[in-house]
Design a protein around this motif. Structure first.
Motif, PDB file in Angstrom:
ATOM      1  N   ASN A  62      -3.003  20.361  11.811  1.00  0.00           N
ATOM      2  CA  ASN A  62      -1.885  19.524  12.229  1.00  0.00           C
ATOM      3  C   ASN A  62      -0.836  20.431  12.862  1.00  0.00           C
ATOM      4  N   PRO A  63      -1.050  20.827  14.123  1.00  0.00           N
ATOM      5  CA  PRO A  63      -0.162  21.809  14.738  1.00  0.00           C
ATOM      6  C   PRO A  63       1.278  21.338  14.885  1.00  0.00           C
ATOM      7  N   GLN A  64       1.521  20.030  14.906  1.00  0.00           N
ATOM      8  CA  GLN A  64       2.885  19.536  15.062  1.00  0.00           C
ATOM      9  C   GLN A  64       3.745  19.869  13.848  1.00  0.00           C
ATOM     10  N   THR A  65       3.129  19.991  12.662  1.00  0.00           N
ATOM     11  CA  THR A  65       3.918  20.253  11.469  1.00  0.00           C
ATOM     12  C   THR A  65       3.941  21.727  11.102  1.00  0.00           C
ATOM     13  N   GLU A  66       3.228  22.548  11.836  1.00  0.00           N
ATOM     14  CA  GLU A  66       3.264  23.987  11.576  1.00  0.00           C
ATOM     15  C   GLU A  66       4.553  24.558  12.146  1.00  0.00           C
ATOM     16  N   GLY A  67       4.852  25.772  11.761  1.00  0.00           N
ATOM     17  CA  GLY A  67       6.036  26.422  12.296  1.00  0.00           C
ATOM     18  C   GLY A  67       7.299  25.903  11.666  1.00  0.00           C
ATOM     19  N   PHE A  68       8.274  25.606  12.496  1.00  0.00           N
ATOM     20  CA  PHE A  68       9.613  25.237  12.032  1.00  0.00           C
ATOM     21  C   PHE A  68       9.610  24.054  11.070  1.00  0.00           C
ATOM     22  N   ILE A  69       8.922  22.981  11.426  1.00  0.00           N
ATOM     23  CA  ILE A  69       8.929  21.777  10.591  1.00  0.00           C
ATOM     24  C   ILE A  69       8.271  22.049   9.251  1.00  0.00           C
ATOM     25  N   GLY A  70       7.089  22.631   9.275  1.00  0.00           N
ATOM     26  CA  GLY A  70       6.382  22.930   8.033  1.00  0.00           C
ATOM     27  C   GLY A  70       7.162  23.887   7.153  1.00  0.00           C
ATOM     28  N   ASP A  71       7.732  24.919   7.764  1.00  0.00           N
ATOM     29  CA  ASP A  71       8.523  25.890   6.998  1.00  0.00           C
ATOM     30  C   ASP A  71       9.777  25.245   6.414  1.00  0.00           C
ATOM     31  N   ALA A  89       7.053  13.454  11.054  1.00  0.00           N
ATOM     32  CA  ALA A  89       7.431  14.493  12.022  1.00  0.00           C
ATOM     33  C   ALA A  89       6.351  14.664  13.077  1.00  0.00           C
ATOM     34  N   ALA A  90       5.089  14.638  12.667  1.00  0.00           N
ATOM     35  CA  ALA A  90       3.984  14.775  13.615  1.00  0.00           C
ATOM     36  C   ALA A  90       3.972  13.602  14.593  1.00  0.00           C
ATOM     37  N   ASN A  91       4.228  12.393  14.095  1.00  0.00           N
ATOM     38  CA  ASN A  91       4.276  11.224  14.975  1.00  0.00           C
ATOM     39  C   ASN A  91       5.395  11.354  15.994  1.00  0.00           C
ATOM     40  N   ARG A  92       6.548  11.784  15.538  1.00  0.00           N
ATOM     41  CA  ARG A  92       7.685  11.917  16.457  1.00  0.00           C
ATOM     42  C   ARG A  92       7.474  13.053  17.441  1.00  0.00           C
ATOM     43  N   MET A  93       6.940  14.169  16.960  1.00  0.00           N
ATOM     44  CA  MET A  93       6.702  15.320  17.833  1.00  0.00           C
ATOM     45  C   MET A  93       5.566  15.027  18.812  1.00  0.00           C
ATOM     46  N   GLY A  94       4.572  14.258  18.374  1.00  0.00           N
ATOM     47  CA  GLY A  94       3.441  13.928  19.231  1.00  0.00           C
ATOM     48  C   GLY A  94       3.840  13.060  20.411  1.00  0.00           C
ATOM     49  N   GLY A  95       4.918  12.293  20.276  1.00  0.00           N
ATOM     50  CA  GLY A  95       5.356  11.416  21.347  1.00  0.00           C
ATOM     51  C   GLY A  95       6.191  12.106  22.396  1.00  0.00           C
ATOM     52  N   LEU A  96       6.689  13.287  22.109  1.00  0.00           N
ATOM     53  CA  LEU A  96       7.532  13.996  23.077  1.00  0.00           C
ATOM     54  C   LEU A  96       6.682  14.568  24.203  1.00  0.00           C
ATOM     55  N   GLY A  97       7.068  14.304  25.397  1.00  0.00           N
ATOM     56  CA  GLY A  97       6.378  14.858  26.553  1.00  0.00           C
ATOM     57  C   GLY A  97       5.136  14.093  26.954  1.00  0.00           C
ATOM     58  N   ASN A  98       4.793  13.032  26.258  1.00  0.00           N
ATOM     59  CA  ASN A  98       3.626  12.226  26.589  1.00  0.00           C
ATOM     60  C   ASN A  98       4.100  11.020  27.393  1.00  0.00           C
ATOM     61  N   PRO A  99       3.774  10.939  28.676  1.00  0.00           N
ATOM     62  CA  PRO A  99       4.307   9.877  29.520  1.00  0.00           C
ATOM     63  C   PRO A  99       3.909   8.475  29.076  1.00  0.00           C
ATOM     64  N   GLY A 100       2.847   8.311  28.332  1.00  0.00           N
ATOM     65  CA  GLY A 100       2.430   6.986  27.914  1.00  0.00           C
ATOM     66  C   GLY A 100       2.954   6.595  26.550  1.00  0.00           C
ATOM     67  N   SER A 101       3.820   7.407  25.974  1.00  0.00           N
ATOM     68  CA  SER A 101       4.279   7.127  24.617  1.00  0.00           C
ATOM     69  C   SER A 101       5.565   6.316  24.632  1.00  0.00           C
ATOM     70  N   PRO A 102       5.793   5.538  23.581  1.00  0.00           N
ATOM     71  CA  PRO A 102       7.038   4.772  23.488  1.00  0.00           C
ATOM     72  C   PRO A 102       8.280   5.649  23.445  1.00  0.00           C
ATOM     73  N   ALA A 103       8.140   6.918  23.064  1.00  0.00           N
ATOM     74  CA  ALA A 103       9.301   7.804  22.991  1.00  0.00           C
ATOM     75  C   ALA A 103       9.943   8.013  24.360  1.00  0.00           C
ATOM     76  N   THR A 104       9.177   7.851  25.435  1.00  0.00           N
ATOM     77  CA  THR A 104       9.733   8.038  26.769  1.00  0.00           C
ATOM     78  C   THR A 104      10.230   6.736  27.371  1.00  0.00           C
TER      79      THR A 104
END
Length: 96
Positions: free
Chosen positions: A6-15, A68-83
């Motif tokens: 689950n790379p979206q939760t690794e790093g800053f979020i996971g820590d 967090a993974a759901n929110r991070m996964g939507g960033l930068g994806n043109p087909g996502s509701p986040a945009t």
């Protein structure tokens, strides 16, 4: 807690979640110890109480990581509701 796969939760979020969880678990453990010390024989229940708290925090951490993974996964994806333009049809079913 294992965040592999689950790379979206690794790093800053996971820590961040791990650090906050450790701090909270330590504080709650201290409160359990203090309370158990005030109840005759309460010390024998502290391991079970701390294990229950750990299980609750595991579930909460998993939910927070998934969110967090759901929110991070939507960033930068043109087909996502986040945009704001995901899954919109040009016809809109004749409702316009």
């Amino acid at each position: 807690m294992n965040n592999q796969g689950n790379p979206q939760t690794e790093g800053f979020i996971g820590d961040s979640l791990h650090g906050a969880r450790q701090q909270l678990e330590g504080h709650i453990g201290d409160v359990i110890d203090q309370y158990a010390g005030r109840v005759p024989g309460g010390e024998r229940f502290t391991p079970e109480a701390k294990q229950a708290v750990s299980g609750i925090l595991d579930g909460l951490q998993k939910q927070l990581e998934a969110e967090a993974a759901n929110r991070m996964g939507g960033l930068g994806n043109p087909g996502s509701p986040a945009t704001g333009n995901g899954n919109q049809s040009s016809d809109q079913g004749g409702l316009l």
